[in-house]
Design an enzyme around this catalytic site. Sequence first.
Site, PDB file in Angstrom:
ATOM      1  N   HIS A   1      95.370  40.456  66.728  1.00  0.00           N
ATOM      2  CA  HIS A   1      94.216  40.586  65.839  1.00  0.00           C
ATOM      3  C   HIS A   1      94.437  41.595  64.948  1.00  0.00           C
ATOM      4  CE1 HIS A   1      89.838  39.502  64.915  1.00  0.00           C
ATOM      5  NE2 HIS A   1      89.973  40.666  64.715  1.00  0.00           N
TER       6      HIS A   1
ATOM      7  N   HIS B   1      93.498  44.110  61.475  1.00  0.00           N
ATOM      8  CA  HIS B   1      92.430  44.264  60.246  1.00  0.00           C
ATOM      9  C   HIS B   1      93.000  44.778  59.080  1.00  0.00           C
ATOM     10  CE1 HIS B   1      88.474  42.999  61.578  1.00  0.00           C
ATOM     11  NE2 HIS B   1      89.030  43.038  62.953  1.00  0.00           N
TER      12      HIS B   1
ATOM     13  N   HIS C   1      83.596  32.492  71.586  1.00  0.00           N
ATOM     14  CA  HIS C   1      83.863  34.117  71.787  1.00  0.00           C
ATOM     15  C   HIS C   1      82.858  34.598  72.293  1.00  0.00           C
ATOM     16  CE1 HIS C   1      85.429  37.837  70.107  1.00  0.00           C
ATOM     17  NE2 HIS C   1      84.215  38.103  69.445  1.00  0.00           N
TER      18      HIS C   1
ATOM     19  N   THR D   1      91.736  46.920  65.874  1.00  0.00           N
ATOM     20  CA  THR D   1      90.244  46.818  65.652  1.00  0.00           C
ATOM     21  C   THR D   1      89.851  47.334  64.338  1.00  0.00           C
ATOM     22  OG1 THR D   1      89.816  46.381  68.043  1.00  0.00           O
ATOM     23  CG2 THR D   1      87.987  47.019  66.713  1.00  0.00           C
TER      24      THR D   1
ATOM     25  N   ARG E   1      84.193  32.470  63.047  1.00  0.00           N
ATOM     26  CA  ARG E   1      83.571  33.650  64.088  1.00  0.00           C
ATOM     27  C   ARG E   1      83.626  34.913  63.383  1.00  0.00           C
ATOM     28  NH1 ARG E   1      85.016  38.440  66.199  1.00  0.00           N
ATOM     29  NH2 ARG E   1      87.190  37.761  66.565  1.00  0.00           N
ATOM     30  N   GLU E   2      84.933  35.497  63.193  1.00  0.00           N
ATOM     31  CA  GLU E   2      84.893  36.790  62.641  1.00  0.00           C
ATOM     32  C   GLU E   2      84.678  36.839  61.079  1.00  0.00           C
ATOM     33  OE1 GLU E   2      87.099  40.051  63.919  1.00  0.00           O
ATOM     34  OE2 GLU E   2      86.420  41.089  62.085  1.00  0.00           O
TER      35      GLU E   2
ATOM     36  N   ARG F   1      91.302  33.526  76.978  1.00  0.00           N
ATOM     37  CA  ARG F   1      92.140  34.620  76.201  1.00  0.00           C
ATOM     38  C   ARG F   1      91.470  36.109  76.384  1.00  0.00           C
ATOM     39  NH1 ARG F   1      91.247  35.017  69.837  1.00  0.00           N
ATOM     40  NH2 ARG F   1      89.236  35.617  70.869  1.00  0.00           N
TER      41      ARG F   1
ATOM     42  N   HIS G   1     109.771  36.754  30.615  1.00  0.00           N
ATOM     43  CA  HIS G   1     109.477  35.845  32.077  1.00  0.00           C
ATOM     44  C   HIS G   1     109.485  34.800  31.830  1.00  0.00           C
ATOM     45  CE1 HIS G   1     107.941  39.426  34.700  1.00  0.00           C
ATOM     46  NE2 HIS G   1     108.546  39.988  33.605  1.00  0.00           N
TER      47      HIS G   1
HETATM   48  N1  COA Z   1      82.274  42.954  77.427  1.00  0.00           N
HETATM   49  C1  COA Z   1      81.120  43.174  78.380  1.00  0.00           C
HETATM   50  N2  COA Z   1      80.072  43.656  78.128  1.00  0.00           N
HETATM   51  C2  COA Z   1      79.762  44.361  76.989  1.00  0.00           C
HETATM   52  C3  COA Z   1      80.636  44.282  76.028  1.00  0.00           C
HETATM   53  C4  COA Z   1      81.980  43.608  76.407  1.00  0.00           C
HETATM   54  N3  COA Z   1      82.852  43.443  75.409  1.00  0.00           N
HETATM   55  N4  COA Z   1      80.227  44.829  74.843  1.00  0.00           N
HETATM   56  C5  COA Z   1      79.015  45.147  75.219  1.00  0.00           C
HETATM   57  N5  COA Z   1      78.678  44.777  76.421  1.00  0.00           N
HETATM   58  C6  COA Z   1      77.277  45.031  77.026  1.00  0.00           C
HETATM   59  C7  COA Z   1      76.576  46.459  76.650  1.00  0.00           C
HETATM   60  O1  COA Z   1      77.595  47.321  77.607  1.00  0.00           O
HETATM   61  C8  COA Z   1      75.508  46.063  76.991  1.00  0.00           C
HETATM   62  O2  COA Z   1      75.254  46.069  78.431  1.00  0.00           O
HETATM   63  P1  COA Z   1      73.816  46.885  79.098  1.00  0.00           P
HETATM   64  O3  COA Z   1      72.775  46.013  78.462  1.00  0.00           O
HETATM   65  O4  COA Z   1      74.189  46.575  80.227  1.00  0.00           O
HETATM   66  O5  COA Z   1      73.836  48.096  78.456  1.00  0.00           O
HETATM   67  C9  COA Z   1      75.360  44.669  76.458  1.00  0.00           C
HETATM   68  O6  COA Z   1      76.533  44.092  76.654  1.00  0.00           O
HETATM   69  C10 COA Z   1      74.733  44.613  75.160  1.00  0.00           C
HETATM   70  O7  COA Z   1      75.457  44.685  74.344  1.00  0.00           O
HETATM   71  P2  COA Z   1      75.877  44.779  73.077  1.00  0.00           P
HETATM   72  O8  COA Z   1      76.898  43.513  72.341  1.00  0.00           O
HETATM   73  O9  COA Z   1      75.771  46.077  72.193  1.00  0.00           O
HETATM   74  O10 COA Z   1      74.293  44.069  72.390  1.00  0.00           O
HETATM   75  P3  COA Z   1      73.705  43.841  70.994  1.00  0.00           P
HETATM   76  O11 COA Z   1      72.426  43.195  71.199  1.00  0.00           O
HETATM   77  O12 COA Z   1      73.740  45.208  70.165  1.00  0.00           O
HETATM   78  O13 COA Z   1      74.750  42.833  70.412  1.00  0.00           O
HETATM   79  C11 COA Z   1      75.593  40.847  70.140  1.00  0.00           C
HETATM   80  C12 COA Z   1      74.772  41.475  70.945  1.00  0.00           C
HETATM   81  C13 COA Z   1      75.975  39.393  70.671  1.00  0.00           C
HETATM   82  C14 COA Z   1      75.151  40.524  68.751  1.00  0.00           C
HETATM   83  C15 COA Z   1      77.180  41.688  69.880  1.00  0.00           C
HETATM   84  O14 COA Z   1      78.153  41.399  71.116  1.00  0.00           O
HETATM   85  C16 COA Z   1      77.979  41.017  68.865  1.00  0.00           C
HETATM   86  O15 COA Z   1      77.793  41.837  67.789  1.00  0.00           O
HETATM   87  N6  COA Z   1      78.908  40.110  68.934  1.00  0.00           N
HETATM   88  C17 COA Z   1      79.573  39.827  67.886  1.00  0.00           C
HETATM   89  C18 COA Z   1      80.787  40.635  67.467  1.00  0.00           C
HETATM   90  C19 COA Z   1      81.862  40.909  68.101  1.00  0.00           C
HETATM   91  O16 COA Z   1      81.887  40.000  69.042  1.00  0.00           O
HETATM   92  N7  COA Z   1      82.640  41.903  68.093  1.00  0.00           N
HETATM   93  C20 COA Z   1      83.918  42.260  68.796  1.00  0.00           C
HETATM   94  C21 COA Z   1      85.057  41.492  68.346  1.00  0.00           C
HETATM   95  S1  COA Z   1      85.365  41.369  66.771  1.00  0.00           S
HETATM   96 ZN    ZN Z   2      88.191  41.651  64.350  1.00  0.00          ZN
END
Ligand code: COA
Ligand code: ZN
Length: 375
Positions: free
Chosen positions: A196, A198, A75, A169, A15-16, A135, A291
């Site tokens: 978690h 970094h 996730h 983060t 994932r990450e 989680r 050594h």
């Molecule tokens: N919980 C609930 N809603 C969330 C959110 C969260 N943690 N993070 C963002 N949102 C909402 C935003 O507010 C937005 O809502 P809106 O459409 O009503 O304005 C919507 O989700 C879209 O957000 P966003 O994630 O910014 O969309 P995106 O298209 O830029 O990215 C992904 C989509 C799936 C690529 C993105 O979520 C992502 O990068 N995921 C993987 C990374 C990750 O999980 N990082 C965090 C932990 S390390």
């Molecule tokens: Zn992370």
Amino acid sequence: MDLIAKIEILDSTLREGEQTPGVSFSINEKVALAKRLDAFGVDFIELGHPAVSPDVYEAVEALNDLDLNGKKMAHGRASKSDINDVVAIGVGWMGFFFGTSPLSLKHKFNVTKSEALNRIETAVKYGKDNGLKLRFTAEDASRTDIDFLIQVGQLVQLAGADRFSLADTVGCLTPAKTKELVNCIVCELDIPVHIHCHNDFGMATANALSALEVGAQCVDVAVNGLGERCGLPPLAEVVTSLVNLYKVNGDWDLGMIPELTELVTSFSKLESTDNQPIVGKNAFSHKAGLHVKAVVKDPKSYEAISPESLNRKRTLVIDKYTGRAAIENKFKSLGFAYKKHDVTAVLNMIKSRPEKVDWTNEELISHIKSIGIQV
Ligand code: COA
Ligand code: ZN
């Protein structure tokens, strides 16, 4: 030190790890890696965030079909659509996150604290109503006001979350701050706490271990320390520290670490550096004369952990720093009968070539023969 009885390792390589710049694993690579991580003995495997792309969705499906001992976790965001994905795929555990720091509330969500609490509670209840083990991760927990963080923890616990995870983060914690934060949260909650970390300041492993010292139950790692920017705590560092420095008896097969490292190096196409702890080329190489002399007598002199326990080999480097004991050891291992002056002659020759940083056996044999020493 307050290590809990059963420390858990959550591997986030799939994932990450795939959030590392330059990295994209194929579904087959993810399946192969998941099987080996499971054989190694991680407690949780993060499968991916299905909403990222069709191939990640498909990978989560394929990974979820595997028969693994470890718990599978998908996730996502704290949103109905991400929860629906996980429910549709049928993954047992979901880890979802919501940024709780002032920066997240303002710039990511533009919500007040009470609106954030509402969204978090709704999501947790929705996930639980749909039968998920959950989680909840407070993203940017390390920059969140502690009273609000406790409020979030208590809210998700009451709403039914099974675990509460603290994400550093941007990697701004220190070991002391980590202990203060984790201790405070562990004291306020009954559900297990995850950490978690970094590596932005190079403290990911130290911070993760500090969290475990004060009662965190589970730590996120990635093979080769992959992850956004400077990555997560490397699996090899965390697990070997737990076993060797903290005397934790986990069911982890340390001998598989080189294999995991090589697999992830080949799939990620990112080489680790030679001086990387545990997995780097130099981790069990000894060079200076003093050594090597001591290591030949007892490797523990300059090794806190044995290479054999990790399925690795010790190497003794020959260059201008070499002393008599290393050359005598070489003569013996190569099967040459030698006299004191032969050792001096070989040493003088090596020291006259300072630019040469690693003499091979073949080069040494050829030189030894050229000065008239016989097997
Ligand atoms: N919980 C609930 N809603 C969330 C959110 C969260 N943690 N993070 C963002 N949102 C909402 C935003 O507010 C937005 O809502 P809106 O459409 O009503 O304005 C919507 O989700 C879209 O957000 P966003 O994630 O910014 O969309 P995106 O298209 O830029 O990215 C992904 C989509 C799936 C690529 C993105 O979520 C992502 O990068 N995921 C993987 C990374 C990750 O999980 N990082 C965090 C932990 S390390
Ligand atoms: Zn992370």
